[in-house]
Scaffold this motif. Structure first.
Motif, PDB file in Angstrom:
ATOM      1  N   UNK A 121      49.512  26.346  45.979  1.00  0.00           N
ATOM      2  CA  UNK A 121      49.118  27.711  46.291  1.00  0.00           C
ATOM      3  C   UNK A 121      49.985  28.691  45.510  1.00  0.00           C
ATOM      4  N   UNK A 122      49.384  29.790  45.089  1.00  0.00           N
ATOM      5  CA  UNK A 122      50.127  30.925  44.546  1.00  0.00           C
ATOM      6  C   UNK A 122      49.685  32.143  45.353  1.00  0.00           C
ATOM      7  N   UNK A 123      50.624  32.783  46.009  1.00  0.00           N
ATOM      8  CA  UNK A 123      50.276  33.934  46.841  1.00  0.00           C
ATOM      9  C   UNK A 123      51.404  34.942  46.912  1.00  0.00           C
ATOM     10  N   UNK A 124      51.017  36.190  47.151  1.00  0.00           N
ATOM     11  CA  UNK A 124      51.993  37.230  47.434  1.00  0.00           C
ATOM     12  C   UNK A 124      52.407  37.082  48.892  1.00  0.00           C
ATOM     13  N   UNK A 125      53.718  37.151  49.151  1.00  0.00           N
ATOM     14  CA  UNK A 125      54.186  37.007  50.525  1.00  0.00           C
ATOM     15  C   UNK A 125      55.204  38.083  50.856  1.00  0.00           C
ATOM     16  N   UNK A 126      55.006  38.780  52.012  1.00  0.00           N
ATOM     17  CA  UNK A 126      53.799  38.710  52.818  1.00  0.00           C
ATOM     18  C   UNK A 126      52.603  39.346  52.076  1.00  0.00           C
ATOM     19  N   UNK A 127      51.387  39.090  52.559  1.00  0.00           N
ATOM     20  CA  UNK A 127      50.978  38.426  53.788  1.00  0.00           C
ATOM     21  C   UNK A 127      50.623  36.954  53.653  1.00  0.00           C
ATOM     22  N   UNK A 128      50.662  36.370  52.473  1.00  0.00           N
ATOM     23  CA  UNK A 128      50.333  34.953  52.343  1.00  0.00           C
ATOM     24  C   UNK A 128      48.901  34.679  51.964  1.00  0.00           C
ATOM     25  N   UNK A 129      48.213  35.682  51.427  1.00  0.00           N
ATOM     26  CA  UNK A 129      46.825  35.504  50.979  1.00  0.00           C
ATOM     27  C   UNK A 129      46.852  34.966  49.551  1.00  0.00           C
ATOM     28  N   UNK A 130      46.135  33.885  49.269  1.00  0.00           N
ATOM     29  CA  UNK A 130      46.281  33.229  47.968  1.00  0.00           C
ATOM     30  C   UNK A 130      45.627  33.960  46.807  1.00  0.00           C
ATOM     31  N   UNK A 131      46.335  33.971  45.691  1.00  0.00           N
ATOM     32  CA  UNK A 131      45.757  34.360  44.404  1.00  0.00           C
ATOM     33  C   UNK A 131      45.069  33.140  43.803  1.00  0.00           C
ATOM     34  N   UNK A 132      45.721  31.982  43.971  1.00  0.00           N
ATOM     35  CA  UNK A 132      45.176  30.710  43.517  1.00  0.00           C
ATOM     36  C   UNK A 132      45.303  29.679  44.634  1.00  0.00           C
ATOM     37  N   UNK A 133      44.279  28.865  44.769  1.00  0.00           N
ATOM     38  CA  UNK A 133      44.246  27.778  45.737  1.00  0.00           C
ATOM     39  C   UNK A 133      44.315  26.461  44.973  1.00  0.00           C
ATOM     40  N   UNK A 134      45.043  25.463  45.474  1.00  0.00           N
ATOM     41  CA  UNK A 134      45.093  24.171  44.770  1.00  0.00           C
ATOM     42  C   UNK A 134      43.695  23.647  44.448  1.00  0.00           C
ATOM     43  N   UNK A 135      43.518  23.231  43.217  1.00  0.00           N
ATOM     44  CA  UNK A 135      42.219  22.731  42.770  1.00  0.00           C
ATOM     45  C   UNK A 135      41.403  23.750  42.007  1.00  0.00           C
ATOM     46  N   UNK A 136      41.837  25.007  41.993  1.00  0.00           N
ATOM     47  CA  UNK A 136      41.106  26.045  41.264  1.00  0.00           C
ATOM     48  C   UNK A 136      41.571  26.123  39.817  1.00  0.00           C
ATOM     49  N   UNK A 137      40.634  26.470  38.954  1.00  0.00           N
ATOM     50  CA  UNK A 137      40.935  26.614  37.528  1.00  0.00           C
ATOM     51  C   UNK A 137      41.596  27.974  37.310  1.00  0.00           C
ATOM     52  N   UNK A 138      42.756  27.960  36.684  1.00  0.00           N
ATOM     53  CA  UNK A 138      43.540  29.181  36.473  1.00  0.00           C
ATOM     54  C   UNK A 138      42.910  29.996  35.350  1.00  0.00           C
ATOM     55  N   UNK A 139      42.577  31.243  35.647  1.00  0.00           N
ATOM     56  CA  UNK A 139      41.945  32.102  34.661  1.00  0.00           C
ATOM     57  C   UNK A 139      42.873  33.193  34.152  1.00  0.00           C
ATOM     58  N   UNK A 140      42.434  33.911  33.151  1.00  0.00           N
ATOM     59  CA  UNK A 140      43.217  34.995  32.565  1.00  0.00           C
ATOM     60  C   UNK A 140      43.503  36.081  33.589  1.00  0.00           C
ATOM     61  N   UNK A 141      42.522  36.385  34.447  1.00  0.00           N
ATOM     62  CA  UNK A 141      42.699  37.440  35.444  1.00  0.00           C
ATOM     63  C   UNK A 141      43.817  37.095  36.421  1.00  0.00           C
ATOM     64  N   UNK A 142      43.869  35.842  36.842  1.00  0.00           N
ATOM     65  CA  UNK A 142      44.903  35.434  37.792  1.00  0.00           C
ATOM     66  C   UNK A 142      46.286  35.477  37.139  1.00  0.00           C
ATOM     67  N   UNK A 143      46.358  35.062  35.894  1.00  0.00           N
ATOM     68  CA  UNK A 143      47.639  35.098  35.179  1.00  0.00           C
ATOM     69  C   UNK A 143      48.135  36.535  35.052  1.00  0.00           C
ATOM     70  N   UNK A 144      47.232  37.446  34.700  1.00  0.00           N
ATOM     71  CA  UNK A 144      47.612  38.855  34.566  1.00  0.00           C
ATOM     72  C   UNK A 144      48.096  39.419  35.905  1.00  0.00           C
ATOM     73  N   UNK A 145      47.394  39.079  36.979  1.00  0.00           N
ATOM     74  CA  UNK A 145      47.794  39.572  38.310  1.00  0.00           C
ATOM     75  C   UNK A 145      49.175  39.059  38.689  1.00  0.00           C
ATOM     76  N   UNK A 146      49.430  37.784  38.436  1.00  0.00           N
ATOM     77  CA  UNK A 146      50.726  37.191  38.776  1.00  0.00           C
ATOM     78  C   UNK A 146      51.839  37.820  37.940  1.00  0.00           C
ATOM     79  N   UNK A 147      51.604  37.968  36.646  1.00  0.00           N
ATOM     80  CA  UNK A 147      52.637  38.540  35.767  1.00  0.00           C
ATOM     81  C   UNK A 147      52.952  39.978  36.163  1.00  0.00           C
ATOM     82  N   UNK A 148      51.928  40.758  36.492  1.00  0.00           N
ATOM     83  CA  UNK A 148      52.188  42.133  36.887  1.00  0.00           C
ATOM     84  C   UNK A 148      52.949  42.189  38.206  1.00  0.00           C
TER      85      UNK A 148
END
Length: 486
Positions: A435-462
């Motif tokens: 899992x990759x999530x902002x904590x709190x609140x613990x809502x996932x940006x990525x869930x195990x088994x999901x294909x990592x996309x450019x949008x998710x990478x940008x969100x995490x880096x920011x």
């Protein structure tokens, strides 16, 4: 029937001449003065004090008082927090490898339940309140469309209120879910106060949800880790629910916690109306002062500007304090200034806002100190900043699920070499191994088994650039990915 509260019963036992030849090991000793009151009422399952896992006496009476307050057919005390309630609810409503419909912004405990039950996930994607960059409530039409598309779903799980305080139309959602013969689970962890006082929005229990989870400690005067699970109707197998509760709850439940829950329930029954009347007065005065801010905006501000103080869609206990569109200020910076300069500790920081939680225990001083600080900070900042990155939660924008959570973890556990840590910037197209999530609140940006996309990478880096807490990313900005080819 005359009843004795759990705290009073425990206090009477603690003050008696019974010598404790039983756990806990502190033996109710008063040698450690600062802990002595906790020790005095901290016992194990002894005669006259019931057993949480087969409540027939004092604990059952306390749970019945809770069910009466909330309007539930049956209520269970949770001493392992809302997490164990969510796990028990989801597993009781499903069988192995079932399909379940969940809001994408559900808490990580829902995803953990999916892992344990090897569930196939289908998603409800909330809209966005663009003014504040937060998720809106799940709507009844969205639920109906999803159930038409995925009729195989055995249950529906939504979060209301959201972490930021947005309240869904549970009554409308419940009617639709039941029309399709499904079970509705509402994670109302942040709404334990709803429906307890005149003028407050109704709680999910009274609006027709089958299973509702409340965290008492989040918005009521109760200790951390105290929570409730309510059940209504005949769609839920209650024997199965009790079995999962016995699995996920500790076999040594804290009587201190349970006594505190019972005391909280009694306090709310006697003081909720007066307490929330004062809270509403403080809220309205605070929001009137916030009209003077030129740059900082508070969630629900639009209603206040129109002199229309409504709390049906936005919980007044959740203050989303936004600096979106300002120069040189983001949510983390505002959070730091409030903490370091004004000694005001916020609940959390996001990209463009901070969140403050207010309850009936906050007096005028607490509201006024926050108002004074925000008015001073507002005078330092300027408009014209670039809008922060926003991750859209539409179904088409979600990452592709290459594997279920359970399959991903099984693949990794089968052979540790199936998982590797790689730089985040090289992860596009790889399969998330955790899992990759902002904590709190613990809502996932990525869930195990999901294909990592450019949008998710940008969100995490920011998020990392802003100093936000991103779980699942190491200090070296690496991410776990599954190496096995699909």
């Amino acid at each position: 029937m005359e009843w004795l509260g759990m705290y009073e019963a425990l206090s009477a036992y603690g003050d008696s001449d019974f010598y404790p030849y039983h756990m806990p090991g502190h033996k109710r000793s008063r040698q450690m003065q600062e802990w002595s009151d906790f020790f005095r009422i901290d016992i194990t399952e002894i005669d006259g004090f019931d057993n949480l896992h087969q409540a027939e006496g004092i604990i059952r009476q306390a749970q019945e008082r809770a069910s009466q307050l909330y309007g539930a057919e049956e209520t269970f005390f949770l001493v392992n927090g809302s997490t164990c309630g969510v796990l028990s609810a989801v597993l009781a409503a499903t069988e192995k490898k079932d399909t379940i419909l969940i809001a994408r912004n559900c808490h990580k405990s829902v995803y953990h339940a999916a892992f344990l039950q090897e569930l196939q996930l289908r998603y409800l994607c909330p809209g966005q309140i663009a003014e504040y960059g937060i998720a809106d409530a799940i709507s009844p039409p969205a639920v109906e469309m999803a159930l038409e598309k995925y009729p195989e779903c055995k249950a529906v799980v939504i979060t209301s209120p959201t972490y930021e305080g947005i309240i869904a139309d549970i009554r409308g959602i419940a009617q639709i879910v039941h029309k399709y013969g499904k079970i509705l689970i509402v994670d109302e962890a942040h709404g334990a106060h709803l429906g307890l006082a005149e003028g407050m929005p109704e709680n999910a229990v009274r609006q027709g949800a089958d299973l509702v989870i409340h965290s008492l400690h989040k918005t009521l005067p109760a200790m951390t880790q105290t929570a409730l699970l309510h059940v209504n109707g005949n769609l839920v197998n209650r024997k199965k629910l009790r079995r999962y509760l016995s699995i996920f709850q500790t076999s040594s439940p804290s009587y201190v916690f349970m006594a505190n829950m019972d005391a909280c329930i009694t306090y709310m029954r006697e003081n909720a109306d007066a307490g929330y009347a004062k809270m509403k007065s403080n809220y309205c005065h605070f929001m009137e002062q916030m009209k003077a801010c030129k740059h900082i905006r508070i969630g629900n501000q639009e209603a206040v500007d129109k002199q229309c103080y409504h709390f049906k869609a936005w919980d007044m206990g959740k203050l989303v304090i936004s600096v979106k569109g300002t120069v040189g200020m983001n949510g983390q910076q505002l959070y730091d200034i409030l903490r370091d300069e004004f000694h005001l500790q916020m609940e959390m920081a996001a990209d463009s806002y901070v969140l403050a939680i207010m309850t009936i225990m906050d007096g005028k001083e607490g509201w006024q100190r926050l108002a004074d600080a925000l008015l001073r900070i507002d005078g330092r900042i300027e408009a014209g900043g670039k809008s922060s990155f926003s991750l859209k939660l539409s179904e088409t924008a979600l990452p592709e699920a290459a594997m279920t959570i359970a399959k991903t973890f099984a693949t990794i556990l089968e052979n540790e070499e199936n998982c590797e840590e790689i730089p985040l910037i090289q992860a596009e197209g790889k399969i998330a191994g955790d899992f990759v999530n902002l904590y709190p609140p613990g809502i996932p940006i990525l869930v195990p088994g999901e294909v990592i996309g450019k949008q998710e990478i940008e969100r995490i880096l920011e998020s990392l650039r802003m100093g936000l807490c991103v779980q699942g990313i190491s200090g070296q900005e690496t991410i776990a990915v599954c190496r096995r080819k699909i």
